[in-house]
Structures are given as structure tokens and as C-alpha cells.
Design a protein around this motif. Structure first.
Motif, short mmCIF file in Angstrom:
data_model
loop_
_atom_site.label_atom_id
_atom_site.label_comp_id
_atom_site.label_asym_id
_atom_site.label_seq_id
_atom_site.Cartn_x
_atom_site.Cartn_y
_atom_site.Cartn_z
N UNK A 677 0.85 -1.19 0.00
CA UNK A 677 0.00 0.00 0.00
C UNK A 677 0.89 1.24 0.00
N UNK A 678 0.40 2.30 -0.62
CA UNK A 678 1.16 3.54 -0.73
C UNK A 678 1.05 4.36 0.55
N UNK A 685 -5.75 4.94 6.24
CA UNK A 685 -5.97 3.82 7.16
C UNK A 685 -6.13 2.47 6.47
N UNK A 686 -5.50 2.30 5.29
CA UNK A 686 -5.55 1.00 4.63
C UNK A 686 -4.70 -0.04 5.36
N UNK A 702 -12.37 -6.33 8.53
CA UNK A 702 -13.04 -5.13 9.04
C UNK A 702 -12.12 -3.95 8.80
N UNK A 703 -12.66 -2.92 8.16
CA UNK A 703 -11.89 -1.70 7.88
C UNK A 703 -12.86 -0.54 7.79
N UNK A 704 -12.34 0.67 7.74
CA UNK A 704 -13.21 1.84 7.61
C UNK A 704 -13.64 2.01 6.16
N UNK A 709 -12.60 2.50 0.26
CA UNK A 709 -12.68 3.27 -0.98
C UNK A 709 -11.31 3.64 -1.52
N UNK A 710 -10.27 3.58 -0.68
CA UNK A 710 -8.93 3.95 -1.11
C UNK A 710 -8.17 2.76 -1.71
#
Length: 750
Positions: A677-678, A685-686, A702-704, A709-710
Motif C-alpha cells: 500500500x502507498x 488507514x488502509x 473489518x476496515x473503515x 474506498x482507497x
């Protein structure tokens, strides 16, 4: 539906100058005991229904009423909870009935069909209007002293009347504290037994309490009554019932629904009126019930937790009468129950709903209470009911000795049965302990978690020093404290609901202002649990960098962690004394654990000490893989996540290319699909995502919603090759102000 006529009954011990005064139904706090509830409570003066349907004490008038005969000038009272005052109308100014008053002849305070006495005892408590003021006040006289207080129309909040007697409250609003002095003074004069008084940090308001007989009572916990008060009363046995149902408002926390009596009321021994907007297992405004029951030693123990309110009522034999939002807004739920299913209700539509309900067998009396309702309270808020213990009221017939003997015999049988049950239970527990347990397989993910609802969430000034993900500027920075808490709770309940729908076992806690823990929503930093091969578990407590974070290690939560599954941990590894040397290791924030392969990953920082990290790994049998980051990366779990089959890592944040390559190699050797991830994705918050197991054992992430979306479609495709599905609630406010996301909010229980 019955309309109550103008009350004309005499009050047996009213002051000589005013034989017509009638006691008002009670205000804000103790309930009109349903179906004979608390008839055997201690030290309570009686209350009974008399002609005209009024509620009154059978002995002395109560100090918390004001009264004007029909047609008298009505004097404005204070609005509930300090809100703006509202005029009470101008009907009927000319009446021949003006009760005498020592100060000067003035009308007593009157509210439509029901009136309150202007004096409890002659010369003790009077209502008077000074020449220079048109605001009614209580004039309290004792040995020549005079104290003045605003008229207390709403008498529900200052106390509750339990099976043990009267318990004085500690009101949430400091400006209302003089009301407690008035009530305390009056109860003393009336000779009513006071069990005790709730003190800070506990807060208690009577609008949150309902008695439901000798076996059960309900106490609301939310923005007015807190857990500290409830736990204190449980410890002191001030409730006096076998069971106490704590109805927690964790997700709604709205001022218009501040008390339990804003959303529910007891209509009869088998019917409960509930605001329909809070009903439903996954309703965002739902209430959750934790039930406490006395054990053989008289100590309250949790017997049920996090049960949706409507479901709890149905389990216990209640029929739920839904009340529409409009009825609730019009204070239709704010009726008073005077026993035997007889209700006094200020709302015609509510009367019709109750009377048409097939399981309700009582009687509803309607009264016009519209002027009081303008002050945001109604019949239940303005009433307080006391009852004599059964058989002690004047003229009560004594029970047949044979009946007493029968009761004693039944009690003895029940006692013997309980003792036998305890002995059999102890023998079975001992036998079960001797059975060799089959060791569960070691898994990366769990189906049980601990969460802390952010009921006092805010940006932690201490943590902003070294957490660059906390946004000091931006849309959230201009929100009020109340708006921040409201938004954070709304987001949190989305996460809670998502986990619950997926069959995850959630152990839910919350925090209060007096805890001083604005970051409590991130509990994974101060503890971790580890399942051993023999089925036992270890508990690790971690040293935290900031004092406010250290306060998150609350005794009640540590006590819970020390009894998982009814067993004690095999080992408790307490590293918290390292705080004295400014050495920190903040749990699964500082470390990302591969539990299957026993590898611990950590980016070294001011919150993650290298030596202590290696000490943990040696103690727990993990391989330590440490590395350094560019800039100040406060926690590893912000830039990295490891699941059963994947690893999401921000390699761009690692300072050394060699360290990045070595980390990538180790992850691939352990069978992970690596998802780089970048830095931009890391900022969204990825990296702060967590793998869990649902109720059927399937893996999910589970993630935000911002993280979801990122991620690119290709990254999501790779992740979904290792898990069944992804849940992604909105978490913007908590992320922006707290500097952590969904993974930080979930503490795993193994």
C-alpha cells in the motif's frame, strides 16, 4: 379511557387552613410502582388511589407539590432541566378559594386538574411570592433559618424509591444540586427513611429508574445516570431486588431521550410501553440490557449482557406496546402507574393505544396536562410515589398465622433446593475440570472481541505530540465536544452492528467523563490475550506512553479479562512497571502478530522500545522482526496488517530498502499474499484493518469506509482471495480526531 374529574378528596393531614389540597402525582424519578411493586419496601409512606383518581400519601402531604384551586391564578414554574420557561396559560383567575399563607395571602401553585399543597406542615414549607418578584419559590423554615429555592415541579430526578427505600440522587447538572437539599430536608421532616445518597463520580437521576416488583427493577444508564452510580448501588444493595436490569443507552445519547422514562414505561404487570424508534436488534438507537442477579452470598453477578431491550422484555414475559415517535415526542409515554395497571396519562392517543392493546387489562385515566408538557415534562416527571410495606398501613388486617407458616415452609423448600443445586453444580464443575481438554488449533483470527463505546471521546491533547494521523485542522476540528461524541458514537455503532451481524461475540464497555480517557475507543493498545496449546490463556498488560492512556487499564476491565470463559489466565505478564523508566510497548498497536507462525512485527518508535519488544517475544515464544520507519510512525498497525493469508504493508514508510526487502521475504515465506500500500493509502488507514471470524467460522476483514474506498480494485480482489467478505463502516470522525481506525478499536480475545 377515563377523564379524571376535578379532584375534591380531602388530604387526611393537610394543614388546618387548607383542607382541600390534594397531593400531586410524582415528578421525575421514582415510579408509580406497577402491579404492587415495592409494597414491601422499607420506610416508605403510603400512596393510594382515591376518589377522582388522584395520587396521594396517606398521612402527610409531600413537599414537592405546588397547588392552586381551580380558577386561581396560575404561577409559572421552572422548565424541566433548566430549559426556557413557558407561560402556563391564563384560564380562571377569579376563585374564592385562596389558601392562607404566613407571608401574605397568595394562591398556591396550580396545574390544571391536579393541585399541589403549598405547605407540607404549617410553617415548614410554604409557597410565597415576594412583593418584588413574580417568580414562585419555596420558602423553607427551620429554627428561624430561611432558604429559598426555585419551585420544584419536576420531582422525579432527585431520588429513586427502591425496594430498600429512598435513595437520593446526584444530578448530572450542578445547577440542580440545591434540589437535593430540598428533598433531603422534606424527607427528614416527613420521617421517610433514606437508604443513602449517590456521590461523585456517580450520577443518578430518577427518570432512569423503574421498579418492577420485589424480583426486578430497571435502571437506565446513559447521559444522566452513569455506571459508577449503578455499580455503587449494586455493591451497597440499595436496589433491594433479586435482579437489576441495566438498560444502557450507548449509541443514541440524545438530549430528547435522556432518561429511560423518555423511551419506556411500565403499563401493567405484563405490558411495557416502548418507543418504537429504539426497538430492534440492529436499530442504531437500540438500548442494550445487562442483567445482574444476586448469588447465594447476596452479591450481584452478571447473568445476561448486551441483550436488546425489546428482546429482554419478551424473554421475561412482558408484552411490548410500541409507541410512535409522535406520541413519544408529545410525552405520551410519560404517564404514571399507580398500581394494578391503573394509569394516569397526559396523552389521549397514548391512552387509546394502551387500552386497545389485547394483553392490557388495566384502566387508563386521561388528564389535560398540556401546560406542564410545555416545560418538557409530564405526569411521570412531576410525581414521586411512596408506599407502606404491605400490612403496615393504618388499619391493615394482620395475616393469618397459618398463611405465615405456609410462606415459611415454601421459603425453606426453596432454600434447600438452591443448596442442592449449588452442590450438584460444584460437583459437575469439579468433574469437568478433571476431563482432559482437547487443545484448540492455533488460529490467526478470533470470533470474540472487546470494544469500548466512545461515549466520552475527544481529541487527546497528549497524543497529538507523536501521532501525526490526528488532524488538528479540518472539518472535525470545528465541531463542539457534544457533536464530536454524538458523531463518534454513531460511527461506532455502525462497527458494532456490523460485527454483531457477522456473528462476532462482542464484549462491550463504555467510558465516562470522570475516567479521563478520551482515547478509550482504542483498547487494543493496553492488553492482549493469547491462547495456549492446552486451552488455557495468557494475559499481557502493556506500558503506555501517555498518562491518559494508562488510565484505560480500568480495574473492572482487568477483572473481566481475568475471568475469560470462567477461567483465570495461566499467566498474567504485567509490563506496566516499565512506565517508570519511560519504556513503552503499546500492545497490538506497537506489534502486528502472526499468531500461527509466531512472528511479531514492530516498527521501532518512541512508543515501541526495541529491548522491551524483544523481551516480550522471548517470553511469548515469538520471533522478533523489528524495523525502522521514515519520520515518526507511532504504531506498526497503522502501516501494516497481517491475516491468515494476506499481508498489507506500506513498504514506502520503511527507512531502509534492505529492511523492506527482508520484511517482504519473511511475509512471503510464511505464505502471505503481500498487498503493498502507498503512503497515501496508509494515511487513509488502509494498513489499519483486521481479520476476524464470523459466526460460521468464515474469515472476513473489518476496515473503515475511507480505507475501503482507497484500496484499488486489484488490491481488494487480492484480499478477497483470502477472506470471504469485507465490512467497512464509516469511521471519519474517530479517524480524524483519534488518529486510529477500525483495527485500533477492536481488541481481540483469544
Amino acid at each position: 379511557m377515563h377523564h379524571l374529574p376535578e379532584p375534591r378528596a380531602r388530604l387526611h393531614h393537610a394543614t388546618a387552613g387548607d383542607p382541600r389540597r390534594v397531593q400531586h402525582p410524582r415528578a421525575h424519578g421514582g415510579r408509580g410502582a406497577p402491579h404492587g411493586a415495592h409494597q414491601r419496601g422499607q420506610g416508605a409512606a403510603p400512596a393510594a388511589r382515591h376518589e377522582g383518581g388522584d395520587v396521594r400519601g396517606g398521612g402527610r402531604a409531600h413537599p414537592h407539590r405546588g397547588g392552586a384551586a381551580p380558577g386561581e391564578r396560575r404561577v409559572q414554574g421552572p422548565r424541566r432541566h433548566g430549559a426556557r420557561r413557558a407561560g402556563l396559560g391564563r384560564r380562571g383567575y377569579d376563585t374564592p378559594h385562596r389558601p392562607p399563607c404566613e407571608e401574605r395571602k397568595q394562591p398556591s401553585l396550580g396545574y390544571q386538574g391536579l393541585r399541589v399543597p403549598a405547605a407540607v406542615e404549617s410553617g415548614m414549607v410554604q409557597l410565597h411570592i415576594p412583593e418584588d418578584c413574580n417568580k414562585p419559590v419555596f420558602c423553607l423554615r427551620e429554627r428561624g433559618r430561611q432558604l429559598q429555592r426555585d419551585v420544584q415541579v419536576f420531582m422525579r430526578d432527585q431520588m429513586i424509591v427502591t425496594a430498600r427505600g429512598a435513595v437520593l440522587a446526584n444530578l448530572n447538572s450542578p445547577q440542580r444540586s440545591p434540589e437535593i437539599d430540598v428533598v433531603k430536608f422534606c424527607l427528614k421532616k416527613l420521617g421517610i427513611h433514606v437508604v443513602g445518597q449517590v456521590e461523585a463520580p456517580g450520577t443518578l437521576e430518577g427518570g432512569d429508574f423503574y421498579p418492577a416488583g420485589q424480583d426486578l427493577c430497571f435502571i437506565g444508564m446513559g447521559i444522566r445516570t452513569n455506571d459508577a452510580a449503578i455499580q455503587h448501588m449494586l455493591k451497597k444493595d440499595w436496589f433491594g431486588t433479586d435482579r437489576v436490569a441495566v438498560v444502557a443507552d450507548l449509541f443514541d445519547r440524545n438530549q430528547s431521550r435522556m432518561h429511560l422514562d423518555c423511551v419506556a414505561n411500565i403499563a401493567s404487570d405484563n405490558c411495557f410501553v416502548v418507543r418504537e424508534s429504539i426497538l430492534g436488534r440492529h436499530n442504531p438507537k437500540r438500548r442494550l440490557v445487562t442483567e445482574y442477579k444476586k448469588d447465594a452470598n447476596g452479591v450481584y453477578r452478571v447473568t445476561a449482557s448486551q441483550v436488546e431491550f425489546g428482546e429482554y422484555l419478551e424473554r421475561n414475559g412482558w408484552h411490548v406496546i410500541p409507541a410512535s415517535e409522535q406520541i413519544a415526542e408529545d410525552l405520551g409515554i410519560n404517564f404514571v402507574n399507580i398500581g394494578a395497571g391503573v394509569l394516569i396519562c397526559p396523552n389521549k392517543e397514548m391512552c387509546e393505544v394502551i387500552e386497545s392493546f389485547p394483553h392490557y387489562k388495566g384502566r387508563v385515566h386521561y388528564i389535560d396536562y398540556s401546560e406542564i408538557c410545555k416545560m418538557y415534562g409530564a405526569v411521570h416527571c412531576t410525581s414521586q410515589v411512596f408506599r407502606f410495606p404491605h400490612g403496615t398501613e393504618p388499619g391493615a388486617a394482620k395475616e393469618d398465622p397459618a398463611v405465615d407458616a405456609t410462606k415459611i415452609g415454601r421459603a425453606l423448600i426453596d432454600t434447600v433446593a438452591e443448596e442442592v443445586e449449588e452442590e450438584v453444580g460444584a460437583a459437575l464443575a469439579d468433574l469437568q475440570g478433571k476431563i482432559e481438554r482437547v487443545a484448540p488449533p492455533v488460529t490467526q483470527s478470533t470470533n470474540e472481541v472487546l470494544l469500548v463505546c466512545p461515549t466520552q471521546f475527544g481529541q487527546n491533547a497528549e497524543a497529538t505530540v507523536d501521532n501525526e494521523y490526528m488532524q488538528r485542522e479540518g472539518p472535525c476540528s470545528h465541531m463542539t465536544d457534544i457533536d464530536v461524541i454524538t458523531s463518534a458514537v454513531e460511527e461506532f455503532q455502525l462497527l458494532y452492528t456490523a460485527l454483531e451481524k457477522n456473528g462476532v461475540s462482542v464484549n462491550l464497555f463504555h467510558h465516562e467523563l470522570y475516567h479521563g480517557t478520551p482515547d478509550a475507543v482504542f483498547p487494543n493498545n493496553w492488553f492482549s490475550t493469547h491462547r495456549n496449546g492446552d486451552g488455557s490463556y495468557d494475559l499481557v498488560l502493556y506500558p503506555m506512553a501517555h498518562p491518559s492512556r494508562r488510565r484505560e487499564r480500568r480495574p473492572d476491565m482487568i477483572d473481566f479479562l481475568g475471568k475469560l470463559g470462567g477461567a483465570s489466565p495461566r499467566r498474567t505478564i504485567d509490563l506496566t512497571n516499565c512506565e517508570e523508566d519511560a519504556v513503552y510497548l503499546e500492545g497490538t498497536g506497537s506489534m502486528v502478530l502472526d499468531r500461527v507462525h509466531k512472528i511479531a512485527y514492530a516498527v521501532l518508535s518512541s512508543r515501541t522500545d526495541d529491548a522491551l519488544f524483544k523481551k516480550f517475544c522471548d517470553e511469548m515464544g515469538y520471533r522478533a522482526v523489528g524495523f525502522t520507519a521514515k519520520g515518526n510512525m507511532y504504531h506498526t498497525n497503522v502501516m501494516m496488517s497481517v491475516g491468515t493469508g494476506y499481508a498489507a504493508v506500506c513498504f514506502d514508510h520503511i527507512a531502509s530498502e534492505d529492511e523492506a526487502a527482508a520484511l517482504n521475504k519473511i511475509l512471503k515465506q510464511s505464505g502471505k499474499k503481500v498487498v503493498p500500500i502507498s503512503i497515501e493509502q496508509c494515511n487513509s488507514m488502509c494498513g489499519n484493518v483486521l481479520e476476524l471470524r464470523d459466526g460460521s467460522g468464515e474469515l472476513f476483514l473489518a476496515m473503515s469506509d475511507r480505507a475501503y474506498r482507497t484500496f484499488t480494485p486489484q488490491q481488494l480482489y487480492t484480499l478477497l482471495q483470502t477472506v470471504d467478505h469485507i465490512v467497512h463502516p464509516e469511521y471519519n470522525v474517530i479517524e480524524s480526531l483519534g488518529g486510529g481506525s477500525v483495527r485500533c478499536s477492536i481488541a481481540e480475545i483469544f
